[in-house]
Design a protein around this motif. Structure first.
Motif, mmCIF file in Angstrom:
data_model
loop_
_atom_site.group_PDB
_atom_site.id
_atom_site.type_symbol
_atom_site.label_atom_id
_atom_site.label_comp_id
_atom_site.label_asym_id
_atom_site.label_seq_id
_atom_site.Cartn_x
_atom_site.Cartn_y
_atom_site.Cartn_z
ATOM 1 N N HIS A 199 2.096 9.202 -6.720
ATOM 2 C CA HIS A 199 2.721 10.525 -6.802
ATOM 3 C C HIS A 199 3.324 10.771 -8.188
ATOM 4 O O HIS A 199 3.475 11.909 -8.605
ATOM 5 N N TRP A 249 1.181 4.031 -2.989
ATOM 6 C CA TRP A 249 0.987 5.446 -2.691
ATOM 7 C C TRP A 249 2.124 6.270 -3.317
ATOM 8 O O TRP A 249 1.896 7.329 -3.882
ATOM 9 N N ALA A 262 0.832 -1.210 0.000
ATOM 10 C CA ALA A 262 0.000 0.000 0.000
ATOM 11 C C ALA A 262 0.868 1.262 0.000
ATOM 12 O O ALA A 262 0.594 2.212 -0.744
ATOM 13 N N VAL A 263 1.922 1.274 0.793
ATOM 14 C CA VAL A 263 2.812 2.434 0.843
ATOM 15 C C VAL A 263 3.528 2.604 -0.501
ATOM 16 O O VAL A 263 3.661 3.720 -1.007
#
Length: 158
Positions: free
Chosen positions: A71, A67, A63-64
């Motif tokens: 960006h 993320w 998930a990180v």
């Protein structure tokens, strides 16, 4: 034919990572939620708890990482060039290129003196992913050791 020194992340590759990563993340979350059902919790062995904890930390790392990929997804070349210029450290000579790396996830602006610096991807993404993956590996190894001990104990009794 020389390669373009002003390249970033390949859009198709980035999109593929986001799609496959999202499907994988949703599958992990679905599996982990299914482990919360009462019938499943009754038969929980210690190694199963560690296995699921490993999968949970793996899902968090994914998930990180996704993320961080988000960006990068919607930025155009002009915007990236402007960010490279705005975030250029004091004393850094002219910029000569830009490159995108998936592992570690970063977008790097390259200067003519050989130094480079990362932009766009928040600085916490890569250390957090590394720490969560290390934790997932530790939990998986603990699960494997407990599973082997349980199998050895079961064989001795039977």
């Amino acid at each position: 034919m020389a390669s373009n020194p002003w390249r970033g992340h390949d859009f198709v590759g980035l999109l593929a990572i986001l799609v496959v990563g999202a499907v994988t993340l949703l599958s992990l979350i679905g599996y982990l939620c299914s482990r919360l059902i009462r019938q499943t919790r009754r038969g929980y062995a210690p190694f199963g708890l560690w296995r699921d904890l490993s999968l949970l930390t793996l899902a968090a790392a994914l998930a990180v990482y996704l993320w961080g990929c988000l960006h990068l997804l919607f930025l155009e070349d002009q915007e990236l060039a402007e960010r490279c210029e705005r975030q250029r450290p004091v004393g850094t000579p002219t910029l000569v290129g830009r490159r995108g790396d998936f592992i570690p996830l970063r977008l790097v602006c390259e200067a003519s003196n050989g130094h480079d610096y990362s932009i766009v991807v928040p600085g916490y993404i890569n250390p957090t992913v590394a720490l969560l993956l290390l934790l997932a590996l530790t939990c998986a190894l603990t699960s494997a050791v407990l599973h082997c001990k349980q199998r050895t104990t079961t064989r001795k009794k039977g």
